[in-house]
Write an enzyme that holds these catalytic residues in place. Structure first.
Site, PDB file in Angstrom:
ATOM      1  N   ASN A 133      74.986  46.191  36.168  1.00  0.00           N
ATOM      2  CA  ASN A 133      76.058  46.894  36.945  1.00  0.00           C
ATOM      3  C   ASN A 133      76.642  45.642  37.841  1.00  0.00           C
ATOM      4  O   ASN A 133      75.854  44.859  38.315  1.00  0.00           O
ATOM      5  CB  ASN A 133      75.357  47.871  37.960  1.00  0.00           C
ATOM      6  CG  ASN A 133      73.858  47.602  38.582  1.00  0.00           C
ATOM      7  OD1 ASN A 133      73.261  46.650  38.150  1.00  0.00           O
ATOM      8  ND2 ASN A 133      73.904  48.103  39.726  1.00  0.00           N
ATOM      9  N   ILE A 134      77.838  45.613  38.376  1.00  0.00           N
ATOM     10  CA  ILE A 134      78.536  44.981  39.296  1.00  0.00           C
ATOM     11  C   ILE A 134      79.139  45.572  40.448  1.00  0.00           C
ATOM     12  O   ILE A 134      80.071  46.508  39.981  1.00  0.00           O
ATOM     13  CB  ILE A 134      79.541  44.236  38.475  1.00  0.00           C
ATOM     14  CG1 ILE A 134      79.016  43.351  37.294  1.00  0.00           C
ATOM     15  CG2 ILE A 134      80.393  42.943  39.194  1.00  0.00           C
ATOM     16  CD1 ILE A 134      79.856  42.888  36.266  1.00  0.00           C
ATOM     17  N   CYS A 187      78.967  50.340  36.170  1.00  0.00           N
ATOM     18  CA  CYS A 187      77.702  50.358  35.521  1.00  0.00           C
ATOM     19  C   CYS A 187      77.353  49.508  34.561  1.00  0.00           C
ATOM     20  O   CYS A 187      78.353  48.805  33.820  1.00  0.00           O
ATOM     21  CB  CYS A 187      77.554  51.863  35.282  1.00  0.00           C
ATOM     22  SG  CYS A 187      77.529  53.098  36.386  1.00  0.00           S
ATOM     23  N   GLU A 213      75.940  50.007  31.786  1.00  0.00           N
ATOM     24  CA  GLU A 213      76.180  50.530  30.357  1.00  0.00           C
ATOM     25  C   GLU A 213      77.788  50.113  30.020  1.00  0.00           C
ATOM     26  O   GLU A 213      78.186  49.813  29.002  1.00  0.00           O
ATOM     27  CB  GLU A 213      76.100  51.881  30.354  1.00  0.00           C
ATOM     28  CG  GLU A 213      74.898  52.436  30.367  1.00  0.00           C
ATOM     29  CD  GLU A 213      74.485  52.648  32.076  1.00  0.00           C
ATOM     30  OE1 GLU A 213      74.699  51.990  32.843  1.00  0.00           O
ATOM     31  OE2 GLU A 213      73.559  53.448  32.184  1.00  0.00           O
ATOM     32  N   CYS A 259      79.328  57.024  32.238  1.00  0.00           N
ATOM     33  CA  CYS A 259      78.827  55.967  31.157  1.00  0.00           C
ATOM     34  C   CYS A 259      78.422  56.906  29.715  1.00  0.00           C
ATOM     35  O   CYS A 259      78.781  56.521  28.688  1.00  0.00           O
ATOM     36  CB  CYS A 259      77.498  55.424  31.614  1.00  0.00           C
ATOM     37  SG  CYS A 259      77.978  54.240  32.572  1.00  0.00           S
TER      38      CYS A 259
HETATM   39  N1  THU Z   1      74.317  52.449  37.921  1.00  0.00           N
HETATM   40  C1  THU Z   1      74.263  51.877  36.219  1.00  0.00           C
HETATM   41  O1  THU Z   1      74.400  50.768  36.232  1.00  0.00           O
HETATM   42  N2  THU Z   1      74.197  52.530  35.359  1.00  0.00           N
HETATM   43  C2  THU Z   1      73.903  53.932  35.456  1.00  0.00           C
HETATM   44  O2  THU Z   1      74.098  54.727  34.731  1.00  0.00           O
HETATM   45  C3  THU Z   1      73.974  54.634  37.001  1.00  0.00           C
HETATM   46  C4  THU Z   1      73.955  53.860  38.208  1.00  0.00           C
HETATM   47  C5  THU Z   1      74.682  51.507  38.976  1.00  0.00           C
HETATM   48  C6  THU Z   1      75.750  51.739  39.552  1.00  0.00           C
HETATM   49  C7  THU Z   1      75.587  51.280  40.970  1.00  0.00           C
HETATM   50  O3  THU Z   1      75.667  49.734  41.136  1.00  0.00           O
HETATM   51  C8  THU Z   1      74.118  51.390  41.429  1.00  0.00           C
HETATM   52  O4  THU Z   1      73.626  51.589  39.875  1.00  0.00           O
HETATM   53  C9  THU Z   1      73.647  52.614  42.131  1.00  0.00           C
HETATM   54  O5  THU Z   1      74.396  53.707  41.623  1.00  0.00           O
END
Ligand code: THU
Length: 149
Positions: free
Chosen positions: A53-54, A64, A66, A105
């Site tokens: 995630n960025i 996210c 994914e 996602c």
């Molecule tokens: N996040 C993900 O990377 N994947 C997901 O499916 C759910 C949430 C990340 C987004 C954000 O940077 C952090 O988790 C908190 O929501």
């Protein structure tokens, strides 16, 4: 077909996917939520693309893990996927939860996957993970076929 049958039939390297997701999680840029996520998506050719995630100071441009992984693969010409592993949890702690892909996602994965066969692995560690079919996480989904006349 059930998850284990598909894993055998499709040669899905579950351990390697989980390890890759855990490794990718270390690269997460999550200064606002402190929630670190890593993902590893497997292409039909059995190549693995990872993502994290960025986040962004303006919040909404955040992406996210994914979708980072899928974007990397699609931008390299890969459009069919068999599986994804995801690992997420608060920074600096041992992962205590199974981090399931968010709704956005799930829909993005649906675009490039067969929901009856695509496997979603949620991992707490290399030894502790759960596996699902995408159709369980996104039932009665809308996909590219709906737009074919
Ligand atoms: N996040 C993900 O990377 N994947 C997901 O499916 C759910 C949430 C990340 C987004 C954000 O940077 C952090 O988790 C908190 O929501």
């Amino acid at each position: 077909m059930n998850v284990n049958t598909i894993i055998e039939k499709e040669d899905i390297p579950v351990q390697e996917l989980v390890r890759s997701a855990l490794e990718a999680r270390k690269k997460a840029y999550a200064p606002y939520s402190g929630y670190m996520v890593g993902a590893a998506v497997l292409t039909n050719e059995l190549r693995i693309y990872t993502g994290c995630n960025i986040e962004n100071a303006s919040y909404s441009p955040s992406i996210c893990a994914e979708r980072t992984a899928v974007s990397k693969a699609v931008s390299e010409g890969k459009r069919k996927f068999k599986a994804i592993a995801v690992a997420g949890g608060p920074k600096g702690e041992e992962i205590s939860q199974y981090a399931y892909p968010c709704g956005v996602c799930r829909q993005v994965l649906r675009e490039f996957a067969d929901p009856d066969e695509f496997i979603v692995i949620v991992a707490r560690s290399g030894r502790d993970f759960k596996m699902h079919l995408l159709k369980e996480l996104l039932p009665e989904s809308f996909g590219p076929d709906n737009l074919k006349t």
